[in-house]
Design an enzyme around this catalytic site. Structure first.
Site, short mmCIF file in Angstrom:
data_model
loop_
_atom_site.label_atom_id
_atom_site.label_comp_id
_atom_site.label_asym_id
_atom_site.label_seq_id
_atom_site.Cartn_x
_atom_site.Cartn_y
_atom_site.Cartn_z
N ASP A 202 -15.18 18.84 -4.60
CA ASP A 202 -14.53 19.22 -5.84
C ASP A 202 -13.19 18.51 -6.03
O ASP A 202 -12.17 18.94 -5.46
CB ASP A 202 -14.34 20.75 -5.82
CG ASP A 202 -13.69 21.26 -7.08
OD1 ASP A 202 -13.35 22.46 -7.13
OD2 ASP A 202 -13.50 20.47 -8.02
N ASP B 78 -12.98 15.41 -12.54
CA ASP B 78 -13.27 16.66 -11.85
C ASP B 78 -14.74 16.80 -11.47
O ASP B 78 -15.57 17.26 -12.28
CB ASP B 78 -12.85 17.83 -12.76
CG ASP B 78 -13.08 19.17 -12.12
OD1 ASP B 78 -12.85 20.19 -12.80
OD2 ASP B 78 -13.50 19.21 -10.94
C1 1VS Z 1 -15.54 25.49 -14.82
C2 1VS Z 1 -14.86 25.03 -13.61
N1 1VS Z 1 -13.65 24.30 -13.95
C3 1VS Z 1 -12.47 24.94 -14.14
O1 1VS Z 1 -12.36 26.15 -14.09
C4 1VS Z 1 -11.28 24.11 -14.34
C5 1VS Z 1 -10.29 24.29 -15.38
C6 1VS Z 1 -10.34 25.26 -16.47
C7 1VS Z 1 -9.17 25.89 -16.87
C8 1VS Z 1 -9.22 26.78 -17.94
C9 1VS Z 1 -10.44 27.04 -18.60
C10 1VS Z 1 -11.63 26.41 -18.17
C11 1VS Z 1 -11.58 25.52 -17.09
C12 1VS Z 1 -9.24 23.43 -15.28
S1 1VS Z 1 -9.47 22.41 -13.92
C13 1VS Z 1 -10.97 23.06 -13.51
N2 1VS Z 1 -11.69 22.56 -12.46
C14 1VS Z 1 -11.97 23.30 -11.39
O2 1VS Z 1 -11.61 24.42 -11.22
C15 1VS Z 1 -12.81 22.59 -10.37
N3 1VS Z 1 -13.38 23.54 -9.45
C16 1VS Z 1 -14.50 24.33 -10.03
C17 1VS Z 1 -15.11 25.19 -8.93
C18 1VS Z 1 -16.04 26.15 -9.54
C19 1VS Z 1 -15.71 27.21 -10.34
N4 1VS Z 1 -16.84 27.94 -10.66
C20 1VS Z 1 -17.91 27.31 -10.10
C21 1VS Z 1 -19.28 27.65 -10.14
C22 1VS Z 1 -20.17 26.82 -9.46
C23 1VS Z 1 -19.71 25.72 -8.75
C24 1VS Z 1 -18.34 25.38 -8.70
C25 1VS Z 1 -17.45 26.20 -9.38
#
Ligand code: 1VS
Length: 339
Positions: free
Chosen positions: A34, A225
């Site tokens: 990630d 990402d």
């Molecule tokens: C949808 C996942 N991505 C995020 O929430 C995210 C955001 C983000 C911030 C606000 C609203 C929506 C997204 C910013 S950076 C960012 N990137 C991360 O957070 C990268 N890590 C995601 C890990 C992750 C979160 N839920 C999962 C479910 C399955 C597999 C991986 C995951």
């Protein structure tokens, strides 16, 4: 030193998992690499039974090299509302033969439902900058920071594929994985992300003459990402793109833009400085939402959705299926190339 690991897509390419060896003797867990976060956390023998959904766990007591990092804990929450937390151990971690001793391995004592129901993933391996690590009171370093001095080249690369295994490489750039020159762009890591400036977009076929619409300068801040499934871009780009697709609609019930599964989707070109990153239309067709059988499904979820409400655009796995990407840790740069 250098190493390569396969990156295997789960159903509908929702995430990509890679094998990681932890402890002595080595226990192999499949983790989600990630670049959007900086914690290496795993389901473990400390994860309560009712919080496990069949995942392979890290059995701490079976690793002779595991040492508890006393009085330290971690807790992370992601933008989609998922979260996890727990205790911290130091142990040996190997990825494709690249070994890191005294890597912080964060053991989950609590995980939210979306992780519990993901039986294939035993956790995440964060590859963003150390600033985002959540261990308190002593913030820990990521695997790539700890591996850096032993790597031939201070880089790692992502080569993801649609519905088939791709790979992550550490310490070298495999020229056979992309075509043409690498296009380097500046990175602003001040917020801990692999953040860069995109300058605009154009949609092929918009004018029908195949050379694509003129570049529309919707400049936007973006992050690279691998932990996010889709391509999340400013609403204006979504509107301009899906307007070209007969039957496309923004459906709050579905959670965003949907298209007919049989639609012929135009290519999307993302302009990053002078580089044109082409995302083939077929990658913007994501999972079917009315049945589980893509052949009979009528409505599909779009692989590009709006980043409205987010701090920046998110170039997720859909992007990495189209573009070979170098994460140059040594020089704080990103590089893209077609493949
Ligand atoms: C949808 C996942 N991505 C995020 O929430 C995210 C955001 C983000 C911030 C606000 C609203 C929506 C997204 C910013 S950076 C960012 N990137 C991360 O957070 C990268 N890590 C995601 C890990 C992750 C979160 N839920 C999962 C479910 C399955 C597999 C991986 C995951």
């Amino acid at each position: 030193d250098q190493g390569e690991v396969s990156a295997t897509p789960q159903l509908f390419d929702v995430e990509y998992l890679a094998p990681v060896q932890i402890g002595t003797p080595p226990q192999t867990l499949n983790l989600n690499f990630d670049t959007g976060s900086s914690d290496l956390w795993v389901f473990s023998s400390e994860t309560p039974q009712q919080s496990r959904g069949g995942q392979k766990i890290f059995e701490i007591e079976k690793s002779s090299s595991a040492q508890r990092l006393a009085n330290n804990t971690w807790a992370i929450s992601y933008g989609d509302g998922s979260r996890s937390s727990g205790n911290v151990y130091l142990d040996v971690v190997s990825v494709g033969g690249v070994n890191v001793f005294n890597q912080a391995v964060e053991s989950a004592t609590s995980v939210s439902s979306s992780f519990i129901s993901d039986a294939a993933s035993s956790g995440l391996l964060g590859l963003a900058f150390d600033k985002l690590n959540t261990v308190k009171p002593s913030k820990q370093k990521t695997f790539i920071t700890n591996a850096l001095e032993s790597l031939e080249l201070g880089v790692f690369t992502a080569n993801l594929k649609k519905s088939e295994p791709g790979n992550y490489n550490f310490g070298f750039i495999d020229e056979t994985e992309f075509t043409g020159p690498l296009n380097y762009v500046d990175v602003d890591s001040s917020d801990g992300f692999w953040a860069f400036q995109a300058t605009g977009y154009s949609v092929e076929g918009a004018s029908g003459n195949g050379t694509g619409s003129p570049v529309v300068p919707i400049a936007h801040n973006a992050i690279a990402d691998t932990g996010t499934t889709l391509l999340l871009l400013p609403a204006g780009i979504n509107q301009a793109y899906y307007r070209q697709v007969k039957g496309a609609k923004e459906d709050p019930q579905a959670g965003g833009w949907t298209v007919p599964c049989k639609a012929d989707l135009p290519d999307l070109t993302l302009h990053i400085g002078s580089y044109k990153a082409v995302i083939p239309g077929e990658l913007i067709l994501f999972a079917p939402i009315d049945t589980d059988d893509i052949k009979t499904a009528k409505t599909c979820f779009g692989g590009m959705q709006s980043s409205a409400g987010m701090p920046f655009a998110i170039y997720g796995d859909v992007f990495f299926k189209a573009q070979f990407t170098v994460f140059d840790v040594e020089n704080g740069k990103l590089a893209f190339a077609p493949k």
